[in-house]
Design a protein around this motif. Structure first.
Motif, PDB file in Angstrom:
ATOM      1  N   ALA A   1      10.184   3.726  -0.972  1.00 26.53           N
ATOM      2  CA  ALA A   1       8.861   4.876  -0.680  1.00 26.53           C
ATOM      3  C   ALA A   1       9.086   5.837  -0.471  1.00 26.53           C
ATOM      4  CB  ALA A   1       8.263   4.152   0.473  1.00 26.53           C
ATOM      5  N   ILE A   2       7.685   6.741  -1.040  1.00 28.46           N
ATOM      6  CA  ILE A   2       7.579   8.203  -0.348  1.00 28.46           C
ATOM      7  C   ILE A   2       7.545   8.338   1.123  1.00 28.46           C
ATOM      8  CG2 ILE A   2       6.855  10.246  -0.872  1.00 28.46           C
ATOM      9  CD1 ILE A   2       6.324   9.574  -3.934  1.00 28.46           C
TER      10      ILE A   2
ATOM     11  N   HIS B   1       0.620   8.719   1.516  1.00 26.84           N
ATOM     12  CA  HIS B   1       0.212   9.613   0.265  1.00 26.84           C
ATOM     13  C   HIS B   1      -0.233  11.074   1.292  1.00 26.84           C
ATOM     14  CE1 HIS B   1      -0.396   5.353  -1.495  1.00 26.84           C
ATOM     15  NE2 HIS B   1      -0.767   5.114  -0.042  1.00 26.84           N
TER      16      HIS B   1
ATOM     17  N   TYR C   1       5.555  11.661   3.204  1.00 24.01           N
ATOM     18  CA  TYR C   1       5.715  13.061   3.274  1.00 24.01           C
ATOM     19  C   TYR C   1       4.967  13.332   4.601  1.00 24.01           C
ATOM     20  CZ  TYR C   1       3.328  11.758  -1.540  1.00 24.01           C
ATOM     21  OH  TYR C   1       3.728  11.478  -3.027  1.00 24.01           O
TER      22      TYR C   1
ATOM     23  N   ARG D   1       3.778  16.494  -2.440  1.00 23.92           N
ATOM     24  CA  ARG D   1       5.217  16.629  -3.576  1.00 23.92           C
ATOM     25  C   ARG D   1       5.341  17.960  -3.659  1.00 23.92           C
ATOM     26  NH1 ARG D   1       7.088  11.927  -7.323  1.00 23.92           N
ATOM     27  NH2 ARG D   1       5.738  10.604  -6.112  1.00 23.92           N
TER      28      ARG D   1
ATOM     29  N   ASP E   1       0.994  -1.589  -0.401  1.00 22.39           N
ATOM     30  CA  ASP E   1      -0.067  -0.262   0.361  1.00 22.39           C
ATOM     31  C   ASP E   1       0.917   0.818  -0.267  1.00 22.39           C
ATOM     32  OD1 ASP E   1      -2.092  -1.567   0.349  1.00 22.39           O
ATOM     33  OD2 ASP E   1      -2.149  -1.746   2.739  1.00 22.39           O
ATOM     34  N   LEU E   2       1.825   0.582   0.431  1.00 20.86           N
ATOM     35  CA  LEU E   2       3.017   2.057   0.061  1.00 20.86           C
ATOM     36  C   LEU E   2       2.828   2.751  -1.582  1.00 20.86           C
ATOM     37  CD1 LEU E   2       6.102   1.169   2.248  1.00 20.86           C
ATOM     38  CD2 LEU E   2       4.233   2.577   2.657  1.00 20.86           C
ATOM     39  N   GLU E   3       3.374   3.961  -1.489  1.00 25.34           N
ATOM     40  CA  GLU E   3       3.421   4.914  -2.458  1.00 25.34           C
ATOM     41  C   GLU E   3       5.226   4.566  -2.675  1.00 25.34           C
ATOM     42  OE1 GLU E   3       3.350   8.850  -4.888  1.00 25.34           O
ATOM     43  OE2 GLU E   3       2.589   8.605  -3.443  1.00 25.34           O
ATOM     44  N   PHE E   4       5.847   4.717  -4.161  1.00 25.87           N
ATOM     45  CA  PHE E   4       7.171   4.177  -4.684  1.00 25.87           C
ATOM     46  C   PHE E   4       7.503   5.440  -5.606  1.00 25.87           C
ATOM     47  CE2 PHE E   4       5.825  -0.239  -2.635  1.00 25.87           C
ATOM     48  CZ  PHE E   4       7.381  -0.262  -1.907  1.00 25.87           C
ATOM     49  N   ILE E   5       8.827   5.819  -5.414  1.00 20.24           N
ATOM     50  CA  ILE E   5       9.428   6.704  -6.054  1.00 20.24           C
ATOM     51  C   ILE E   5      10.598   6.430  -6.628  1.00 20.24           C
ATOM     52  CG2 ILE E   5      10.631   7.591  -4.567  1.00 20.24           C
ATOM     53  CD1 ILE E   5      11.202  10.353  -5.592  1.00 20.24           C
TER      54      ILE E   5
END
Length: 551
Positions: A422-423, A436, A425, A457, A413-417
């Protein structure tokens, strides 16, 4: 790279029809070849009389509309299943099951073997229709009946009413287990059986409990916190599967998240040394003047407790505003490496320091009000934590610290860059961490009343995979030298007394009468530190330094 796979063995759903099974989760990029050393990422961990292997390949057994139950596949010869796995259908398949075998030649602490077959199985739940002759597609959950002195560490699920084979699982000798607690609901079956995800009760650096990956069932649907299913207990005091220093660096370089600060953030992070070098001052109670702090913090009082005798403040000269807004170029993450879940996982807590925490913005309905005092204080320590499997070196989850609490987010469920990075915030002014972008309310999301945590971001970021220092890894002994400033247990900012709550009361006075008291009750429930200007203590004084994260 470890793969999350499943094989289908019947997709019948309670009530008939088909269900879409979860897709297996894979990290965005393959895992590297980790540096060699010890038992880290070898696939097996010895925990005393038992050796355990982590299985992430599953075969689905039975599904309902909300969840699916799985058994492990590709179990190595000589190893035995301890129970089955359950997961919701609305998220990617990311789970594990430990399988175990007795260690040959191990000096036994008990004359009985570590593992034994169950004597029988008790039917806990089924959706079989007693009026039907054919219930081949029904789901059944069975509890193994252990021999005297043994415990069942999981349930067994079958498709159809036939009782499982006694070879299906093994029970574990009671003294090799530890207590578990129910963590989160997986599914409620017909309001007759609550299926839970569990975790060890005894966690943190000294906790010996190792989760097996199995689920717990409660047919008494009250709020029961302790699980009736225990976990394993690690008796290897050497924690042989923990990573060495070279492996830790490799993990951080591979997984280190990028921290994005809000595009309107004023109060940015800095390194601790930059803060000290640019005029941070140490004050002693009753002393009229403060002392400059040396770059490494060697003149800070070490040890003790937060007794109010000392505190740190911004420089009391023309550098005050310059230091208050931080220095992003110098910023670095401070890594604390520690065992989790009995040494089966490694936690890498990444701490970030900001010289100042800005004032809060509150939201009431559609209106937002930027405050001048509430929430602000000198010195701000925030963190996030990577949880990594010591079986494979694979990222399991990431903890986002959020003021007085936080949340674990599974890797799926992570956001990867970039690759497997991961990202994170960081919220405007308050620097709480979120997975997120968006606006998160500390208060009531439903009513739209609370303190805003805005994250987005921007061009303001810190890459923790390169801008970091390892400040503590106690399992490595003298291999990591802790910095002097880490031993400072007092506050990193002064206590300033004023009636900051009056700011919120002023806002509330303009609200309609029917909304005013609801909003007031919500703000009264928020952490008291929100209304005080008091500097925080450093990382080592936090309860999660030795304990588990708050969630």
């Amino acid at each position: 790279m470890g793969e999350w796979n499943w094989l289908c063995c019947g997709r019948s759903v309670a009530g008939g029809g088909e269900v879409r099974l979860p897709e297996p989760f894979q990290l965005p990029a393959p895992l590297p070849e980790w540096p060699l050393g010890g038992d880290f990422a070898t696939g097996k961990i010895s925990i005393g009389e038992l050796e355990v292997v982590n299985i992430t390949r599953f075969r689905s057994i039975w599904s309902c509309s909300e969840a699916t139950f799985y058994e492990p596949i590709d179990v190595p010869n000589g190893f035995h299943c301890l129970g089955h796995y359950a997961q919701q259908n609305d998220r990617s398949l990311q789970g594990f099951l430990l399988v175990a075998r007795g260690v040959a030649g191990y000096q036994l602490t008990n004359s009985k073997p570590a593992l034994e077959k169950p004597l029988d199985f008790s039917l806990i739940w089924t959706n079989a229709d007693s009026t039907e002759d054919d219930n081949a597609g029904c789901g059944c959950i069975w509890l193994p009946s252990p021999p005297d002195g043994y415990k069942a560490l999981g349930y067994v699920v079958t498709k159809g009413p036939k009782k499982p084979s006694l070879e299906a699982v093994r029970c574990v000798r009671r003294d090799l287990t530890d207590a578990c607690e129910n963590l989160s609901s997986v599914v409620n079956l017909d309001n007759r059986c609550q299926v839970w995800k569990t975790r060890p009760c005894h966690r943190g650096v000294t906790g010996q409990g190792i989760p097996v990956g199995t689920f717990s069932c409660e047919t008494d649907l009250g709020d029961s916190e302790e699980s009736n299913i225990p976990c394993l207990k690690n008796f290897d005091s050497n924690l042989s599967a923990m990573p060495n220093l070279e492996q830790i660096h490799a993990l951080i370089k591979h997984y280190g998240p990028t921290v994005f600060f809000h595009p309107q953030e004023i109060y940015l992070p800095s390194s601790v040394s930059w803060f000290f070098e640019n005029g941070a001052t140490l004050y002693k109670k009753y002393a009229k003047m403060g002392d400059a702090i040396l770059a490494g913090g060697s003149n800070l009082p070490a040890g003790g407790t937060n007794d109010g005798e000392y505190w740190i403040d911004l420089p009391d000269d023309d550098r005050n505003q310059y230091v208050k807004v931080g220095n992003l170029k110098s910023a670095e993450l401070y890594a604390h490496v520690k065992p989790a879940y009995g040494g089966a996982f490694t936690d890498i807590a990444m701490w970030v320091f900001c010289p100042f925490n800005g004032p809060a913005t509150i939201k009431v309905g559609f209106a937002s009000f930027a405050l001048q005092k509430v929430g602000r204080h000198v010195g701000d320590w925030e963190h996030f934590t990577l949880r990594i499997s010591n079986f494979s070196g694979e990222l399991s989850s990431l903890y986002f610290s959020q003021h007085s609490g936080g949340e674990w987010v599974d890797a799926c469920d992570l956001e990867f860059i970039s690759g497997n990075k991961a990202i994170v915030y960081s919220s405007k002014n308050g620097h709480a961490s979120y997975p997120h972008p968006g606006c998160y309310l500390m208060g009531s999301e439903k009513l739209g009343v609370g303190v805003r945590n805005d994250v987005a971001r921007s061009d303001l970021s810190v890459d923790s995979s390169s801008q970091y220092k390892i400040i503590s890894a106690q399992h490595l002994g003298a291999a990591v030298t802790e910095p002097c400033w880490l031993q400072y247990m007092r506050e990193w900012g002064p206590t300033v007394t004023y009636n900051s709550r009056s700011e919120i009361d002023t806002v509330l006075s303009f609200l309609p009468f029917f909304l005013r008291f609801t909003a007031e009750a919500i703000f009264n429930s928020l952490p008291v530190e929100l209304y005080e200007e008091e500097g925080p203590t450093g990382p080592k004084e936090k309860n999660n330094w030795e304990g588990d994260e708050r969630s």
